[in-house]
Design an enzyme around this catalytic site. Sequence first.
Site, PDB file in Angstrom:
ATOM      1  N   ALA A 104       0.874  -1.177   0.000  1.00 17.57           N
ATOM      2  CA  ALA A 104       0.000   0.000   0.000  1.00 17.57           C
ATOM      3  C   ALA A 104       0.910   1.226   0.000  1.00 17.57           C
ATOM      4  CB  ALA A 104      -0.892  -0.023   1.229  1.00 17.57           C
ATOM      5  N   GLY A 158       0.648  -5.046   0.885  1.00 23.10           N
ATOM      6  CA  GLY A 158      -0.588  -5.086   0.100  1.00 23.10           C
ATOM      7  C   GLY A 158      -0.392  -5.777  -1.244  1.00 23.10           C
ATOM      8  N   GLU A 191      -0.750  -9.325  -0.549  1.00 28.58           N
ATOM      9  CA  GLU A 191      -2.169  -9.553  -0.223  1.00 28.58           C
ATOM     10  C   GLU A 191      -3.034  -9.581  -1.487  1.00 28.58           C
ATOM     11  OE1 GLU A 191      -2.003  -6.335   2.683  1.00 28.58           O
ATOM     12  OE2 GLU A 191      -2.725  -7.716   4.206  1.00 28.58           O
ATOM     13  N   GLU A 231       4.697  -5.137   7.244  1.00 26.50           N
ATOM     14  CA  GLU A 231       3.895  -4.132   7.957  1.00 26.50           C
ATOM     15  C   GLU A 231       4.337  -3.865   9.389  1.00 26.50           C
ATOM     16  OE1 GLU A 231       2.673  -6.450   5.980  1.00 26.50           O
ATOM     17  OE2 GLU A 231       1.101  -5.628   4.704  1.00 26.50           O
TER      18      GLU A 231
END
Length: 262
Positions: A65, A110, A113, A133
């Site tokens: 992200a 992300g 993911e 993260e």
Amino acid sequence: MDFNNIILEKEEKIAVVTINRPKALNALNSETLTELDSVIDEIDKDNEILAVVLTGAGKSFVAGADISEMKDMNVVEGRKFGILGNKVFRKLENLEKPVIAALNGFTLGGGCEIAMSCDIRIASTKAKFGQPEVQLGITPGFGGTQRLARLIGPGAAKELIYTGKIINAEEAYRLGLVNRVIEPETLLDEAKQLANTIAANAPIAVKLAKSAINRGIQTDIDTGVSIESEVFGACFSTEDQKEGMNTFLNDKKYLTGNFKNK
Ligand code: DAK
């Protein structure tokens, strides 16, 4: 429709979606997530597209992200961003067409993911994986704690998530995070070939198989096999099942490549 951060190309029965923000290593910001949302809708509505390849432009698949967008978010904004990401990832996971992730480079946070929201992952020898993260003060937020544990088991998932360590493609293969590892020059061609192989089979049967696997994996075996019976039965309402079986019995060959999607 034109997008700033996504390229959507159609090649007969398949779509190739490229996340295209190479300057930021294809980091997922709100704009890119919103565009992905629209692209998935477009693919969903297009009856000609039967399988999808998702990849990244440049040396990264998705490096996570977008940290620069997230850094000043307050609780409300963080929640909104999380809801958007999770909505898009679930939409991808539930798309009634198989999605192959062609992991060309960094597949982090992300990025890992979104790759796990795809049906099949194939990786370049140059790809790198991880959930970093906790090194940023957050937990994985786009389903990483859930999908990684389901895919590679809780022990291996916990080690990756607690340490934030980055692993190479061979290690990702050993853990079962990716289906295979391929030289970078042939990655996209192999992903397209795989998508075309799938697209040549009975589309409704493939769609129902995807749904049975995705729904069944969340349940106990008895519920799972009952989901399977339900989708198996549904195949017998299709023309493709009748024609597929008749072709085999009459011509001693499969109907592959000639199904009507009816
Ligand atoms: N976000 C924003 N920009 C990024 C980025 C990222 N994740 N990753 C790389 N970039 C940018 C760099 O800042 C740099 O920008 P400029 O300095 O050129 O302007 C450019 O991309 C090139 O990166 P590098 O110069 O660092 O390239 P290197 O080859 O040296 O290194 C690297 C590549 C991938 C090892 C390094 O860039 C890196 O460590 N990147 C960060 C990887 C990372 O930590 N990813 C996880 C992000 S956290 C949530 C839900 C989900 C999430 C969060 C919240 N909610 C529910 C609210 C998810 C979180 C994440 O994914």
